[in-house]
Design a protein around this motif. Structure first.
Motif: not given
Ligand code: GTQ
Length: 351
Positions: A90-92, A105-107, A146-150, A160-162
């Motif tokens: 796991l990554y966090a 945006a990327h995927r 595809f996802h982008d954050h804003g 927290l990103d998991g």
């Molecule tokens: O938001 O797409 O913490 O691609 C690590 C890799 C977040 C993301 C991370 C990612 C993303």
């Protein structure tokens, strides 16, 4: 000094001679390859939010979200430094987005979860649908969407990103690409996935839009919290977990993501939990309140006091117990769906 045993010399010579052919004897490593019980290199660890937050804010001054692509401080297991991993699988990380910023945006094939830690009003857009973030919300980015954050917020937003990055890396199965545009055009209003699938109802004619992943992008804290509070008052409290629920994919009743299992639990005030251990190492995000986790493994002990927004990791097959004098709410995630799919999940409830 005894003369070297002839058999030992014979074996050493064998190992040397066959090594150029990339051959090595199993009998020298068998016990380590097939240990009697899990022998994780990971150690328990806690990240105190008060200590971490200043570094997040410094990162906010050092680099923009756009330049960083994802402005994240990775929570690395102290025993796995340099591997971008909190457990072997796991990554966090903690991601920061500031008002007006965009993370382009990327995927990728890696699945991601977002658990909102601080701030309201940032969003993540998945497949053209935005989900507005509020603290305690659990948000999903399905594999290869595809996802982008804003952020339209007026202050910093941290979540927290998991991700299953180490798992996908282990399988050498990762793909990624950038989208043509930095942000996705809105295809549907915020909340559409929840309206379709989040009310114990589903469209009459539908296929699972994201394969093995839940069609709900955001599981709002309001709903989870309400369930836990009601259960604390009216249902038996589990001696190990307090009141603990798992998030579900409404189309299957199974896990929301094929690689990541997610949970939310409430420890009532005065809770002193029984100890347990399980093969899936788990990452915790403290939502509200305070408590303590005691971890034991092979004669070593770790005791962490935790408060809201702290994060901690309990590695595989470490004995843990939770307690809380004042009551608290914990979110957690692990790789349990994979253990279960492989038929190797094991849990022991001790006393
Ligand atoms: O938001 O797409 O913490 O691609 C690590 C890799 C977040 C993301 C991370 C990612 C993303």
């Amino acid at each position: 000094m005894n003369a070297p045993h002839p058999a030992a010399m014979q074996r050493e010579q064998l190992y040397r001679d066959m090594s150029p052919l990339n051959l090595t004897p199993l009998w020298e490593v068998l016990h380590a390859l097939v240990p009697p019980q899990p022998t994780t290199p990971c150690v328990p660890a806690l990240w105190n939010y008060g200590e971490v937050r200043p570094f997040l804010m410094r990162a906010g001054e050092a680099i923009t979200a756009e330049e960083a692509v994802r402005r994240v401080l990775i929570l690395e297991n102290p025993a796995l430094r340099g591997q971008s991993a909190i457990t072997q699988s796991l990554y966090a990380g903690l991601q920061l987005i500031l008002p007006g910023e965009v993370a382009p945006a990327h995927r990728h094939t890696q699945s991601a979860l977002r658990f909102i830690v601080e701030g309201t009003g940032a969003y993540t857009a998945v497949d053209g649908e935005r989900s507005t973030m509020r603290p305690g919300d659990f948000i999903i980015t399905p594999s290869w969407t595809f996802h982008d954050h804003g952020s339209d917020a007026d202050g910093p937003v941290v979540w927290l990103d998991g991700l299953d990055i180490p798992m996908v890396r282990f399988f050498d199965a990762g793909f990624a690409e950038n989208a043509g545009a930095k942000t996705q055009a809105a295809a549907r209003p915020d909340g559409t996935s929840f309206a379709r699938f989040g009310h114990n109802m589903a469209p009459v004619r539908h296929e699972s839009p994201y394969g093995a992943t839940s069609p709900i992008f955001s599981y709002p804290y309001e709903r989870s919290r309400e369930a836990l509070e009601q259960l604390e008052c009216h249902a038996p409290v589990d001696a190990w977990d307090g009141v603990k629920l798992r998030y579900v994919n409404p189309l299957t009743g199974g896990w929301p993501m094929p690689t990541l299992g997610t949970f939310m639990q409430r420890l009532p005030a005065g809770f002193g939990g029984q100890p347990w251990r399980q093969t899936d190492g788990a990452v915790y995000s403290v939502v509200e309140g305070e408590g303590e986790v005691l971890v034991e493994h092979q004669g070593q002990q770790w005791r962490f006091a935790f408060g809201a927004r702290d994060h901690f990791v309990v590695p595989s097959w470490h004995t843990a117990r939770l307690s809380s004098a004042t009551g608290c709410v914990l979110f957690s995630f692990s790789d349990r769906p994979v253990h279960q799919a492989l038929g190797i999940h094991k849990e022991e409830r001790l006393s």
